[in-house]
Design a protein around this motif. Sequence first.
Motif, PDB file in Angstrom:
ATOM      1  N   VAL A  21      -5.573  -3.287   6.297  1.00 39.49           N
ATOM      2  CA  VAL A  21      -4.778  -3.725   5.146  1.00 39.49           C
ATOM      3  C   VAL A  21      -5.089  -2.802   3.982  1.00 39.49           C
ATOM      4  O   VAL A  21      -6.263  -2.593   3.640  1.00 39.49           O
ATOM      5  N   TYR A  22      -4.063  -2.246   3.370  1.00 37.35           N
ATOM      6  CA  TYR A  22      -4.226  -1.360   2.217  1.00 37.35           C
ATOM      7  C   TYR A  22      -3.724  -2.080   0.980  1.00 37.35           C
ATOM      8  O   TYR A  22      -2.616  -2.635   0.969  1.00 37.35           O
ATOM      9  N   GLY A  23      -4.510  -2.071  -0.086  1.00 38.56           N
ATOM     10  CA  GLY A  23      -4.130  -2.754  -1.304  1.00 38.56           C
ATOM     11  C   GLY A  23      -4.532  -4.212  -1.278  1.00 38.56           C
ATOM     12  O   GLY A  23      -5.300  -4.674  -0.422  1.00 38.56           O
ATOM     13  N   ILE A  28       3.995  -6.404   1.369  1.00 41.50           N
ATOM     14  CA  ILE A  28       5.396  -6.019   1.192  1.00 41.50           C
ATOM     15  C   ILE A  28       5.930  -5.211   2.367  1.00 41.50           C
ATOM     16  O   ILE A  28       7.149  -5.126   2.544  1.00 41.50           O
ATOM     17  N   LEU A  29       5.025  -4.622   3.166  1.00 42.92           N
ATOM     18  CA  LEU A  29       5.455  -3.814   4.305  1.00 42.92           C
ATOM     19  C   LEU A  29       4.415  -3.880   5.422  1.00 42.92           C
ATOM     20  O   LEU A  29       3.213  -3.961   5.164  1.00 42.92           O
ATOM     21  N   ARG A  30       4.913  -3.813   6.655  1.00 38.42           N
ATOM     22  CA  ARG A  30       4.072  -3.665   7.842  1.00 38.42           C
ATOM     23  C   ARG A  30       4.483  -2.346   8.490  1.00 38.42           C
ATOM     24  O   ARG A  30       5.634  -2.188   8.883  1.00 38.42           O
ATOM     25  N   ASP A  48      -1.686   5.461  -2.552  1.00 32.86           N
ATOM     26  CA  ASP A  48      -1.017   6.152  -3.657  1.00 32.86           C
ATOM     27  C   ASP A  48       0.294   5.466  -4.008  1.00 32.86           C
ATOM     28  O   ASP A  48       0.598   5.271  -5.195  1.00 32.86           O
ATOM     29  N   TYR A  49       1.066   5.079  -2.998  1.00 30.34           N
ATOM     30  CA  TYR A  49       2.336   4.403  -3.265  1.00 30.34           C
ATOM     31  C   TYR A  49       2.108   3.084  -3.998  1.00 30.34           C
ATOM     32  O   TYR A  49       2.801   2.789  -4.991  1.00 30.34           O
ATOM     33  N   LEU A  50       1.148   2.303  -3.544  1.00 22.56           N
ATOM     34  CA  LEU A  50       0.887   1.005  -4.176  1.00 22.56           C
ATOM     35  C   LEU A  50       0.475   1.165  -5.631  1.00 22.56           C
ATOM     36  O   LEU A  50       0.747   0.294  -6.466  1.00 22.56           O
ATOM     37  N   SER A  51      -0.162   2.283  -5.952  1.00 26.67           N
ATOM     38  CA  SER A  51      -0.585   2.523  -7.337  1.00 26.67           C
ATOM     39  C   SER A  51       0.602   2.739  -8.268  1.00 26.67           C
ATOM     40  O   SER A  51       0.452   2.659  -9.493  1.00 26.67           O
ATOM     41  N   THR A  52       1.771   3.025  -7.715  1.00 30.02           N
ATOM     42  CA  THR A  52       2.968   3.241  -8.540  1.00 30.02           C
ATOM     43  C   THR A  52       3.727   1.955  -8.831  1.00 30.02           C
ATOM     44  O   THR A  52       4.655   1.960  -9.644  1.00 30.02           O
ATOM     45  N   LEU A  53       3.350   0.858  -8.173  1.00 31.00           N
ATOM     46  CA  LEU A  53       4.082  -0.402  -8.318  1.00 31.00           C
ATOM     47  C   LEU A  53       3.617  -1.161  -9.559  1.00 31.00           C
ATOM     48  O   LEU A  53       2.466  -1.045  -9.982  1.00 31.00           O
ATOM     49  N   SER A  55       3.004  -4.350  -9.959  1.00 32.71           N
ATOM     50  CA  SER A  55       2.091  -5.463  -9.713  1.00 32.71           C
ATOM     51  C   SER A  55       1.375  -5.262  -8.381  1.00 32.71           C
ATOM     52  O   SER A  55       1.869  -4.536  -7.507  1.00 32.71           O
ATOM     53  N   PRO A  56       0.208  -5.886  -8.192  1.00 29.26           N
ATOM     54  CA  PRO A  56      -0.558  -5.701  -6.952  1.00 29.26           C
ATOM     55  C   PRO A  56       0.241  -6.112  -5.714  1.00 29.26           C
ATOM     56  O   PRO A  56       1.002  -7.084  -5.740  1.00 29.26           O
ATOM     57  N   ALA A  57       0.055  -5.373  -4.660  1.00 27.24           N
ATOM     58  CA  ALA A  57       0.719  -5.659  -3.386  1.00 27.24           C
ATOM     59  C   ALA A  57      -0.097  -5.004  -2.283  1.00 27.24           C
ATOM     60  O   ALA A  57      -1.025  -4.226  -2.545  1.00 27.24           O
ATOM     61  N   SER A  58       0.238  -5.311  -1.046  1.00 22.55           N
ATOM     62  CA  SER A  58      -0.486  -4.723   0.073  1.00 22.55           C
ATOM     63  C   SER A  58       0.476  -4.265   1.155  1.00 22.55           C
ATOM     64  O   SER A  58       1.621  -4.733   1.241  1.00 22.55           O
ATOM     65  N   ILE A  59      -0.005  -3.335   1.977  1.00 28.19           N
ATOM     66  CA  ILE A  59       0.725  -2.821   3.139  1.00 28.19           C
ATOM     67  C   ILE A  59      -0.229  -2.889   4.322  1.00 28.19           C
ATOM     68  O   ILE A  59      -1.404  -2.533   4.201  1.00 28.19           O
ATOM     69  N   THR A  60       0.265  -3.353   5.458  1.00 28.51           N
ATOM     70  CA  THR A  60      -0.584  -3.432   6.643  1.00 28.51           C
ATOM     71  C   THR A  60      -0.239  -2.322   7.632  1.00 28.51           C
ATOM     72  O   THR A  60       0.904  -1.853   7.689  1.00 28.51           O
ATOM     73  N   TRP A  61      -1.246  -1.918   8.403  1.00 29.93           N
ATOM     74  CA  TRP A  61      -1.068  -0.940   9.471  1.00 29.93           C
ATOM     75  C   TRP A  61      -1.247  -1.632  10.816  1.00 29.93           C
ATOM     76  O   TRP A  61      -2.268  -2.279  11.061  1.00 29.93           O
TER      77      TRP A  61
END
Length: 305
Positions: A21-23, A28-30, A48-53, A55-61
């Motif tokens: 899990v990143y962020g 918001i994305l898998r 890096d992408y999450l830093s542009t949003l 509000s806080p969010a996460s992306i899973t791998w």
Amino acid sequence: MARVKTAIVSPGEPDPQTKAVYGSGTTILRIGNGGAGATGLLEALCVDYLSTLPSPASITWVANHSRHTQLALMYDYIDIALTYERKEEALAEAEGWSVTHGPVFHDHFCIVGPVSDPVGIRSARSPHEALAMIARSRHLFHSRRDGSATMWKEEDLWSYCGLKPWTDDAENGDWFKKSHLPPAEALIGADQAGAYLVTDRSTLLRQTGLRTISNSTVFFEPTSEYHYFMNSCCALSSPSASPETKKHVAKFIEYLKSPRGQKVVAGYGIGDGWALFATLEEKYAKAMLRRGRPKDGRWVMPSAL
């Protein structure tokens, strides 16, 4: 999501479990992928992408090899598939359950083997000739039999020579060693055993940086953007995703292709000038690895040894 039928051939079933899990915050994305996740590029891009949003969010791998990543998209385990096989990507799109958004970065297949080159494949005129020489000598070759894009590429190479060593253990089992190891472990095992194998540039350089290999060199790699050993990564998504998911997918893929995303790709390496991947603008890695070798955590060319 109901499992639709597909003509894609891929033994076994994809793993639906989250690998990382990143962020933080709402997912918001898998994203499904194999190599870029294992080498760390996917994490670098996601962070890096999450830093542009705003509000806080996460992306899973979700970790699977290329074809299983496609099936993970079909089964709704993931929202974006990052895959490496053009024929299967076109087939999925024709079947109506996948949309291909084009390449987002480039990796490269390589034929790798012992620095001492006991078979002498350094003199071969092509990758196919090199494999034929290995087969004639019956020197140790390590083969990943895991359904990965690397496995299918290797099969194409052998078949071009009129050989299928994976089909007859009684005849070839003394030199053709099969495994289901992931890329890093397969490379480490071949390096320690003095075996030849087909691997990819990013895994080779990543393991060089981690100092897990010391006895391997590159004999064949891409020399142009159209080379047979190009291993370009394309982004795929599902046409049946929700409007909200489609919005997040579109924004992330736009980021991947943007100058900012490509800057992350270009800079992701082991810190000594050897980028693991090539950008869309570069088309392929101009800094060749052939004849170099790992030394003290760096890839070193003969002139520097």
